[in-house]
Design a protein around this motif. Structure first.
Motif, PDB file in Angstrom:
ATOM      1  N   ARG A  30       0.831  -1.212   0.000  1.00 16.56           N
ATOM      2  CA  ARG A  30       0.000   0.000   0.000  1.00 16.56           C
ATOM      3  C   ARG A  30       0.863   1.260   0.000  1.00 16.56           C
ATOM      4  N   GLU A  31       1.957   1.249   0.771  1.00 18.12           N
ATOM      5  CA  GLU A  31       2.827   2.424   0.826  1.00 18.12           C
ATOM      6  C   GLU A  31       3.477   2.699  -0.530  1.00 18.12           C
ATOM      7  N   VAL A  32       3.923   1.652  -1.197  1.00 20.90           N
ATOM      8  CA  VAL A  32       4.504   1.834  -2.533  1.00 20.90           C
ATOM      9  C   VAL A  32       3.444   2.363  -3.489  1.00 20.90           C
ATOM     10  N   GLY A  33       2.238   1.789  -3.448  1.00 21.12           N
ATOM     11  CA  GLY A  33       1.166   2.248  -4.332  1.00 21.12           C
ATOM     12  C   GLY A  33       0.785   3.694  -4.061  1.00 21.12           C
ATOM     13  N   ARG A  34       0.733   4.081  -2.787  1.00 21.47           N
ATOM     14  CA  ARG A  34       0.378   5.469  -2.463  1.00 21.47           C
ATOM     15  C   ARG A  34       1.385   6.454  -3.051  1.00 21.47           C
ATOM     16  N   GLN A  35       2.670   6.173  -2.901  1.00 27.06           N
ATOM     17  CA  GLN A  35       3.684   7.090  -3.413  1.00 27.06           C
ATOM     18  C   GLN A  35       3.648   7.169  -4.940  1.00 27.06           C
ATOM     19  N   LEU A  36       3.383   6.023  -5.588  1.00 25.39           N
ATOM     20  CA  LEU A  36       3.288   6.039  -7.058  1.00 25.39           C
ATOM     21  C   LEU A  36       2.096   6.872  -7.514  1.00 25.39           C
ATOM     22  N   ARG A  37       0.973   6.781  -6.809  1.00 24.19           N
ATOM     23  CA  ARG A  37      -0.223   7.551  -7.179  1.00 24.19           C
ATOM     24  C   ARG A  37      -0.004   9.052  -6.956  1.00 24.19           C
ATOM     25  N   GLU A  38       0.806   9.403  -5.956  1.00 28.03           N
ATOM     26  CA  GLU A  38       1.037  10.817  -5.647  1.00 28.03           C
ATOM     27  C   GLU A  38       2.128  11.439  -6.507  1.00 28.03           C
ATOM     28  N   GLY A  39       2.666  10.694  -7.454  1.00 25.21           N
ATOM     29  CA  GLY A  39       3.594  11.284  -8.418  1.00 25.21           C
ATOM     30  C   GLY A  39       5.032  10.857  -8.304  1.00 25.21           C
ATOM     31  N   THR A  40       5.372   9.987  -7.348  1.00 27.80           N
ATOM     32  CA  THR A  40       6.747   9.520  -7.237  1.00 27.80           C
ATOM     33  C   THR A  40       7.006   8.478  -8.329  1.00 27.80           C
ATOM     34  N   HIS A  41       8.047   8.703  -9.115  1.00 25.33           N
ATOM     35  CA  HIS A  41       8.359   7.777 -10.192  1.00 25.33           C
ATOM     36  C   HIS A  41       8.868   6.450  -9.632  1.00 25.33           C
ATOM     37  N   ALA A  42       8.550   5.371 -10.363  1.00 22.82           N
ATOM     38  CA  ALA A  42       9.004   4.055  -9.947  1.00 22.82           C
ATOM     39  C   ALA A  42      10.527   3.988  -9.919  1.00 22.82           C
ATOM     40  N   GLU A  43      11.183   4.659 -10.866  1.00 21.59           N
ATOM     41  CA  GLU A  43      12.646   4.677 -10.892  1.00 21.59           C
ATOM     42  C   GLU A  43      13.202   5.336  -9.639  1.00 21.59           C
TER      43      GLU A  43
END
Length: 243
Positions: A30-43
């Motif tokens: 969930r934490e990884v998904g939240r950051q990705l949704r808020e604009g943090t790039h996967a890289e």
């Protein structure tokens, strides 16, 4: 856990396999998904996990799930979203906001250390009886010159000083200067001029001041010997006779 999130966590798969609680695994996803949704790039997340895992040894991590949630995944830095632990992710340059925060913390530590040591918290020297150091007093004088105390004028020792009655030069009032109030040059000039003038230019008996005028104000200087004017007005008088 989705394949995309699992791919982001690739640098820490070894730790993820050691997490025994399904609840903690879901929290990590969930934490990884939240950051990705808020604009943090996967890289960016991938780089963060790689860099932080490289700074520790596996034996130092006693609770893999807790370390992933509390250390590996959170973004470190200031309130600027592009800041990644003091470095701007988009440019690779140092974050100025973080640099100021570090400077402020260092300044606060120096102040605390100086206070503990009984020194001036702002500048470092030991303060004087008034609780202020020399640099504090100097800063106040620069900011507000009108409030700076002016040192008392030192009294000049020796014979009294005065001004020549003819040229205005500063002289030591002693010897003949007490009598005529003139400097040596004006006295010698007056003696030379006194031997070269016509009898018609002699001052009347008992004359005490020059008959010339400084503009509309009568001259208050003493006349030259055998003259009705002082050394300042004597050239004017000669010029009038020549004309």
């Amino acid at each position: 856990m989705s394949p995309h999130i699992y791919a982001v966590l690739e640098p820490v798969h070894l730790l993820l396999e050691r997490v025994t609680s399904d609840f903690v695994v879901r929290q990590i996803a969930r934490e990884v998904g939240r950051q990705l949704r808020e604009g943090t790039h996967a890289e960016r997340l991938h780089h963060r996990l790689t860099a932080r895992f490289a700074k520790v040894t596996l034996s130092e991590i006693r609770d893999p799930g807790r370390w992933l949630l509390g250390v590996a995944l959170p973004r470190w830095g200031c309130g600027y979203q592009d800041c990644e632990a003091g470095v701007l992710w988009s440019t690779g340059k140092d974050c100025e906001v973080c640099a100021e925060i570090v400077q402020d913390k260092a300044a606060a530590q120096r102040r605390a250390q100086r206070i503990d040591q009984g020194l001036c918290p702002e500048h470092g020297p030991r303060p004087g009886p008034g609780g202020r150091c020399v640099d504090c007093v100097l800063d106040d004088a620069i900011r507000n010159p009108a409030s700076a105390s002016v040192p008392a004028r030192r009294k000049v020792e020796g014979p009294p000083r005065g001004s020549c009655g003819d040229c205005g030069a500063r002289i030591v009032v002693m010897g003949r200067a007490i009598e005529d109030g003139q400097c040596k040059l004006c006295r010698e000039e007056a003696a030379v001029l006194g031997t070269a003038v016509l009898p018609a230019q002699t001052a009347s008996a008992g004359q005490e001041t020059c008959s010339g005028r400084d503009g509309d104000v009568p001259c208050g200087r003493k006349p030259l010997p055998s003259h009705s004017v002082c050394g300042i007005h004597h050239p004017q008088e000669l010029a009038g006779e020549v004309a």
